[in-house]
Design an enzyme around this catalytic site. Structure first.
Site, short mmCIF file in Angstrom:
data_model
loop_
_atom_site.label_atom_id
_atom_site.label_comp_id
_atom_site.label_asym_id
_atom_site.label_seq_id
_atom_site.Cartn_x
_atom_site.Cartn_y
_atom_site.Cartn_z
N GLY A 98 -9.05 -7.96 -1.96
CA GLY A 98 -10.02 -6.87 -2.31
C GLY A 98 -11.16 -7.11 -1.31
O GLY A 98 -11.99 -8.30 -1.32
N GLY A 99 -11.60 -6.39 -0.61
CA GLY A 99 -12.72 -6.27 0.44
C GLY A 99 -12.63 -7.26 1.19
O GLY A 99 -13.88 -7.81 1.85
N ARG A 111 -6.28 -2.84 3.45
CA ARG A 111 -6.76 -1.73 4.57
C ARG A 111 -7.30 -2.67 6.21
O ARG A 111 -7.04 -1.87 6.99
CB ARG A 111 -8.15 -1.22 4.07
CG ARG A 111 -7.85 -0.19 2.96
CD ARG A 111 -8.97 0.44 2.20
NE ARG A 111 -9.64 -0.53 1.34
CZ ARG A 111 -10.99 -0.76 1.42
NH1 ARG A 111 -11.79 -0.10 1.96
NH2 ARG A 111 -11.52 -1.70 0.68
N CYS A 133 -2.29 -0.76 -9.54
CA CYS A 133 -2.40 0.65 -8.97
C CYS A 133 -3.21 1.51 -10.03
O CYS A 133 -2.73 1.68 -11.13
CB CYS A 133 -1.27 1.19 -8.51
SG CYS A 133 -1.43 2.99 -7.72
N MET A 143 0.81 -1.22 -0.06
CA MET A 143 0.15 -0.01 0.05
C MET A 143 0.92 1.31 0.26
O MET A 143 1.92 1.48 0.86
CB MET A 143 -0.78 0.00 1.14
CG MET A 143 -1.91 -1.03 1.12
SD MET A 143 -2.99 -1.29 2.78
CE MET A 143 -1.92 -2.35 3.71
N HIS A 199 -6.59 -8.68 -7.45
CA HIS A 199 -7.36 -7.85 -6.98
C HIS A 199 -8.66 -7.93 -7.54
O HIS A 199 -8.83 -7.58 -8.87
CB HIS A 199 -7.20 -6.40 -6.91
CG HIS A 199 -8.03 -5.51 -6.07
ND1 HIS A 199 -7.49 -4.12 -5.61
CD2 HIS A 199 -9.19 -5.40 -5.78
CE1 HIS A 199 -8.39 -3.58 -4.71
NE2 HIS A 199 -9.61 -4.40 -4.73
#
Length: 337
Positions: free
Chosen positions: A216-217, A238, A104, A22, A175
Site C-alpha cells: 500500500g502506497g 502501481r 479486493c 493486480m 494492504h
C-alpha cells in the site's frame, strides 16, 4: 501445464519482495516482463476465481512461462471446498504458492461474496485456508486489508491474524488501508483510505513467528527497505507496474544479489523473442507491449517510446519489430543528448 521449477530459490526468502497481484494488469505477459527486470522476489497472477478454474479453460487461465518462478497463484472465492480443489489444480500446474484474496473491494467480488468483504466473515477465511492447507503441499498465504467499512482495525486485525495462524497460513500480506465497500470505487480504495503502517508493524511484533508483509502506497525500493526494518516483506503494486524500471534495483537492494540487471539491448531482444512466440500462437503484439509502456519514464525518448507501443503495437499485423523501434527511440535520443 508447466514443468516443475528447478528449486534454486528459497520461497521464504523470495517473499521478501513481491509485485502485487493486480486485476487486468499482472497477466502472464506482465509477469514475464517483470521477471526480466528482477531475478529475485515473487510475481503474482491476477486474482482468478475458483469457479473459473474448476469450470473454465485452465491452460488459458493458469498457463505461465517457467521463467516466472517463483510465481504465486492468487485465488478468489469463499467456498472452502472449491478453493481447495482450485488450489490443488494450481499446484499441479506448477505454481509455487497459493494466495487467497481477502482485499479486493470491487463490485464484482462483493457480488460473489469474496475479496475484501471476507474481512466481515473471518471464520469463512479460516475454514478456506485450513481446507487449502490440507489439500496442497505448497505454501498457502493470505492478502487482506486492515478492515472494511465501520470495523475498528485495531480490534479486527489481531483477531483475523489469530485465525490465520490457527488455520496454518504460511504468510500474511496486509494492504495497510481500510476498504470502503460502499461509497468508494476500487480505484479510490487504493488511495483515499489513510494508510496505517504502524498497525501492520504492531502485528509483526505481536506474531514474530508469522511472515507478515506490507502493501500500500510504497513508491520505490528505498522506501521498501525502510519497511523491512519492521516487517518481513514488501509488496509494490502501481509503482511496479507504472514505472517498472524500479524493479531493476530489487536484486541488489533487497537480496544482496549484485549481478548486473539486463541492459536495454538484451531486454529488447528477449521481449522481441517472447512477442514472436506469442504472435506465432495467435496472440496480438499489444497484449505484450501494453505492460512495457512505463519502462523508460523520465529518460530521453520516453514519450516517443510510449507513443510507439501505444499506437503502432496495436495496429493490425504489428510484429515484434515495433519493440525494436520503440527501444531505438530511447537509445537514439540518449545518444544525441
Amino acid at each position: 501445464m508447466n514443468d516443475k521449477k528447478d528449486n534454486k530459490f528459497n520461497l521464504s526468502e523470495s517473499r521478501r519482495f513481491a509485485v502485487a497481484p493486480m486485476i487486468d494488469w499482472t497477466d502472464r505477459h506482465c509477469r514475464f516482463f517483470h521477471r526480466q527486470l528482477m531475478r529475485r522476489g515473487q510475481v503474482y497472477t491476477e486474482m482468478i476465481v475458483a469457479d473459473a478454474i474448476l469450470h473454465g479453460r485452465r491452460e488459458q487461465l493458469l498457463g505461465f512461462d517457467p521463467v516466472e518462478h517463483p510465481v504465486v497463484l492468487q485465488l478468489g472465492g469463499s467456498d472452502p471446498v472449491k478453493l481447495a480443489e482450485a488450489a490443488l489444480i494450481g499446484e499441479a500446474f506448477g505454481y509455487d504458492e497459493i494466495n487467497l484474496n481477502v482485499g479486493c473491494p470491487s463490485d464484482r467480488v462483493q457480488s460473489g461474496s469474496f475479496g475484501a468483504c471476507l474481512m466481515l466473515t473471518p471464520a469463512v477465511v479460516e475454514a478456506a485456508v485450513a481446507a487449502m492447507k490440507q489439500a496442497v503441499k505448497i505454501p498457502v498465504t493470505v492478502k487482506c486489508r486492515i478492515g472494511v467499512d465501520d470495523q475498528q482495525p485495531e480490534k479486527v486485525l489481531p483477531d483475523f491474524v489469530d485465525r490465520m495462524v490457527g488455520a496454518g497460513a504460511d504468510a500474511l500480506w496486509v494492504h495497510a488501508r481500510m476498504a470502503w465497500l460502499k461509497g468508494l470505487s476500487p480505484k479510490e480504495n487504493r488511495t483515499i483510505p489513510p494508510l496505517d503502517y504502524p498497525l501492520v508493524y504492531a502485528m509483526k511484533a505481536r506474531y514474530p513467528n508469522l511472515f507478515i508483509g506490507i502493501n500500500g502506497g510504497i513508491a520505490d525500493i528505498e522506501i521498501a527497505k525502510q519497511h523491512l526494518l519492521h516487517v518481513d516483506g514488501v509488496m509494490l503494486g502501481r509503482a511496479a507496474y507504472q514505472t517498472p524500471a524500479v524493479l531493476r534495483a530489487v536484486d541488489a537492494a533487497l537480496f544482496d544479489d549484485h549481478r548486473e540487471p539486463l541492459d536495454d539491448m538484451i531486454l529488447c531482444d528477449r521481449m522481441m523473442r517472447y512477442a514472436d512466440g506469442h504472435l506465432a500462437a495467435g496472440g496480438k503484439l499489444g497484449q505484450v507491449t501494453r505492460h512495457m509502456i512505463g519502462l523508460f519514464s523520465g529518460r530521453d525518448g520516453a514519450r516517443r517510446f510510449r507513443q510507439i507501443l501505444s499506437v503502432d503495437a496495436t495496429r493490425p499485423g504489428a510484429t515484434s519489430a515495433v519493440i525494436a523501434a520503440a527501444f531505438d527511440a530511447v537509445l537514439s535520443a540518449e545518444a544525441r543528448a
